[in-house]
Design an enzyme around this catalytic site. Structure first.
Site, PDB file in Angstrom:
ATOM      1  N   GLY A  19       0.927  -1.031  -0.079  1.00  0.00           N
ATOM      2  CA  GLY A  19       0.065  -0.287  -0.136  1.00  0.00           C
ATOM      3  C   GLY A  19       1.108   1.658   0.047  1.00  0.00           C
ATOM      4  O   GLY A  19       0.343   2.808   0.348  1.00  0.00           O
ATOM      5  N   LEU A  88      -3.818  -6.783  -7.539  1.00  0.00           N
ATOM      6  CA  LEU A  88      -3.509  -8.148  -8.453  1.00  0.00           C
ATOM      7  C   LEU A  88      -4.792  -8.598  -9.402  1.00  0.00           C
ATOM      8  O   LEU A  88      -4.191  -9.341  -9.896  1.00  0.00           O
ATOM      9  CB  LEU A  88      -2.252  -8.157  -7.696  1.00  0.00           C
ATOM     10  CG  LEU A  88      -1.456  -7.888  -7.216  1.00  0.00           C
ATOM     11  CD1 LEU A  88      -0.674  -8.785  -5.962  1.00  0.00           C
ATOM     12  CD2 LEU A  88      -0.238  -7.155  -8.139  1.00  0.00           C
ATOM     13  N   LYS A  89      -5.893  -8.135  -9.387  1.00  0.00           N
ATOM     14  CA  LYS A  89      -6.730  -9.128  -9.468  1.00  0.00           C
ATOM     15  C   LYS A  89      -7.455  -8.242 -10.763  1.00  0.00           C
ATOM     16  O   LYS A  89      -7.455  -7.154 -10.307  1.00  0.00           O
ATOM     17  CB  LYS A  89      -7.835  -9.624  -8.905  1.00  0.00           C
ATOM     18  CG  LYS A  89      -7.317 -10.256  -6.998  1.00  0.00           C
ATOM     19  CD  LYS A  89      -7.212 -11.730  -7.382  1.00  0.00           C
ATOM     20  CE  LYS A  89      -6.941 -12.819  -5.705  1.00  0.00           C
ATOM     21  NZ  LYS A  89      -5.947 -13.522  -6.789  1.00  0.00           N
ATOM     22  N   ASN A 105      -6.326   2.645 -13.244  1.00  0.00           N
ATOM     23  CA  ASN A 105      -4.828   2.113 -12.701  1.00  0.00           C
ATOM     24  C   ASN A 105      -3.787   2.074 -12.874  1.00  0.00           C
ATOM     25  O   ASN A 105      -3.811   2.805 -13.553  1.00  0.00           O
ATOM     26  CB  ASN A 105      -4.818   0.595 -13.375  1.00  0.00           C
ATOM     27  CG  ASN A 105      -3.823  -0.789 -12.721  1.00  0.00           C
ATOM     28  OD1 ASN A 105      -3.442  -0.601 -11.471  1.00  0.00           O
ATOM     29  ND2 ASN A 105      -3.365  -1.421 -13.429  1.00  0.00           N
ATOM     30  N   HIS A 107       0.734   1.582 -13.153  1.00  0.00           N
ATOM     31  CA  HIS A 107       1.300   0.599 -13.546  1.00  0.00           C
ATOM     32  C   HIS A 107       2.738   0.413 -13.631  1.00  0.00           C
ATOM     33  O   HIS A 107       2.897   1.991 -14.333  1.00  0.00           O
ATOM     34  CB  HIS A 107       0.573  -0.364 -14.968  1.00  0.00           C
ATOM     35  CG  HIS A 107       1.805  -1.417 -15.387  1.00  0.00           C
ATOM     36  ND1 HIS A 107       1.206  -2.362 -14.808  1.00  0.00           N
ATOM     37  CD2 HIS A 107       2.484  -2.049 -16.651  1.00  0.00           C
ATOM     38  CE1 HIS A 107       2.601  -3.119 -15.606  1.00  0.00           C
ATOM     39  NE2 HIS A 107       2.737  -2.991 -16.238  1.00  0.00           N
ATOM     40  N   ASP A 148      -4.501  -4.284 -17.753  1.00  0.00           N
ATOM     41  CA  ASP A 148      -2.814  -3.005 -18.191  1.00  0.00           C
ATOM     42  C   ASP A 148      -3.499  -2.427 -20.188  1.00  0.00           C
ATOM     43  O   ASP A 148      -2.535  -2.335 -20.232  1.00  0.00           O
ATOM     44  CB  ASP A 148      -1.876  -3.391 -18.383  1.00  0.00           C
ATOM     45  CG  ASP A 148      -1.343  -4.225 -16.775  1.00  0.00           C
ATOM     46  OD1 ASP A 148      -0.753  -4.861 -16.407  1.00  0.00           O
ATOM     47  OD2 ASP A 148      -1.944  -3.197 -15.551  1.00  0.00           O
ATOM     48  N   GLU A 177       5.250   6.811  -9.174  1.00  0.00           N
ATOM     49  CA  GLU A 177       3.840   5.958  -9.136  1.00  0.00           C
ATOM     50  C   GLU A 177       3.405   7.238  -7.689  1.00  0.00           C
ATOM     51  O   GLU A 177       2.601   7.384  -8.025  1.00  0.00           O
ATOM     52  CB  GLU A 177       3.758   4.937  -8.890  1.00  0.00           C
ATOM     53  CG  GLU A 177       4.673   3.656  -9.713  1.00  0.00           C
ATOM     54  CD  GLU A 177       4.316   2.556  -9.158  1.00  0.00           C
ATOM     55  OE1 GLU A 177       6.054   1.329  -9.429  1.00  0.00           O
ATOM     56  OE2 GLU A 177       3.342   2.479  -8.698  1.00  0.00           O
TER      57      GLU A 177
HETATM   58  C1  GRF Z   1       3.652  -0.799  -7.544  1.00  0.00           C
HETATM   59  O1  GRF Z   1       5.077  -0.749  -8.427  1.00  0.00           O
HETATM   60  C2  GRF Z   1       2.019  -0.791  -8.497  1.00  0.00           C
HETATM   61  O2  GRF Z   1       2.816  -0.199  -9.449  1.00  0.00           O
HETATM   62  C3  GRF Z   1       1.953  -2.070  -8.605  1.00  0.00           C
HETATM   63  O3  GRF Z   1       2.411  -2.401  -7.691  1.00  0.00           O
HETATM   64  C4  GRF Z   1       3.052  -1.667  -6.536  1.00  0.00           C
HETATM   65  C5  GRF Z   1       3.129  -2.589  -4.792  1.00  0.00           C
HETATM   66  O4  GRF Z   1       2.342  -1.086  -4.951  1.00  0.00           O
HETATM   67  N1  GRF Z   1       0.675  -2.832  -9.428  1.00  0.00           N
HETATM   68  P1  GRF Z   1       1.641  -1.027  -3.159  1.00  0.00           P
HETATM   69  O5  GRF Z   1       3.420  -0.316  -2.595  1.00  0.00           O
HETATM   70  O6  GRF Z   1       0.985  -1.690  -3.060  1.00  0.00           O
HETATM   71  O7  GRF Z   1       1.371   0.450  -3.581  1.00  0.00           O
END
Ligand code: GRF
Length: 218
Positions: A19, A88-89, A105, A107, A148, A177
């Site tokens: 997170g 991730l789903k 989203n 990425h 994506d 990000e």
């Molecule tokens: C990040 O690089 C995000 O782009 C990817 O997962 C990674 C971890 O994200 N989808 P977070 O620290 O859980 O926000």
């Protein structure tokens, strides 16, 4: 009588991991009149992101079945914008259809390259390094029925260094990000989350010297 300002736009955040993007959004929206994180929904009960939400006093939920579109729509009820931050789903097609142009989203690469099923975390950066690309970066895009693939909203570049490992590149992309996601959320909130795709463009030079990352979009 002067009309009271509109309430900050409620945003739901879907998570699966630590997170850090959620944290960046919580920090950036603190006290914002434009948007607020109203709910955090996780695909995993042990996601570190849930603890960050609780510390910030934001209601949380854990999905019983992330393949159930109805459960997802119900979980984000009341939110005008849904942000996938380390989620991730795949979002089920029926949920995508009901939330069209309201789900985005982040990425960790410059889509459409280095995206798709299985392309997350370290693998993305390994693939970038293996390709010999000189530039990587981060992408915020709309979510559609495939991983994506939805229309791109904004991107920011990160030069690849000759001594980069997947970890060192991932760390610099993650820093971008953490600035790009809040910028896009604020830009969409300012526009009232239009029911058609928005494309944001960088103002000024996108490459940075040293570690000052100043993302400006219009
Ligand atoms: C990040 O690089 C995000 O782009 C990817 O997962 C990674 C971890 O994200 N989808 P977070 O620290 O859980 O926000």
């Amino acid at each position: 009588m002067t009309p009271s300002p509109p309430a900050p736009l409620p945003v739901a955040v879907l998570v699966s991991g630590g997170g850090t993007n959620l944290q960046a959004l919580l920090d950036a929206l603190e006290g914002s009149p434009l948007a607020r994180v109203a709910r955090v929904v996780s695909s995993r009960a042990d996601a570190g992101a849930l603890e960050r939400a609780r510390r910030a006093g934001v209601p949380t939920a854990v999905l019983a079945d992330s393949a159930d579109g109805g459960e997802i729509v119900a979980a984000v009820e009341g939110a005008r914008l849904v942000v996938l931050a380390g989620y991730l789903k795949r979002v089920p097609p029926d949920a995508v259809a009901r939330l069209r142009w309201r789900v985005i989203n982040i990425h960790p690469a410059l889509l459409p390259a280095f995206g798709g099923p299985g392309m997350y975390g370290r693998r993305v950066h390994q693939a970038v390094l293996a390709s010999g690309a000189a530039v990587s970066g981060a992408t915020v895009h709309y979510v559609d029925e495939e991983f994506d693939r939805g229309p791109i909203i904004a991107q920011w570049p990160v030069p690849v260094r000759p001594d980069d490992t997947a970890e060192s590149l991932a760390a610099r992309v993650l820093a971008v990000e953490h600035r790009l996601v809040p910028q896009v959320v604020l830009a969409l909130a300012r526009r009232g989350v239009p029911a058609q795709p928005v494309r944001l463009h960088a103002t000024g030079s996108t490459f940075v010297m040293g570690d000052r990352i100043a993302i400006e979009l219009e």
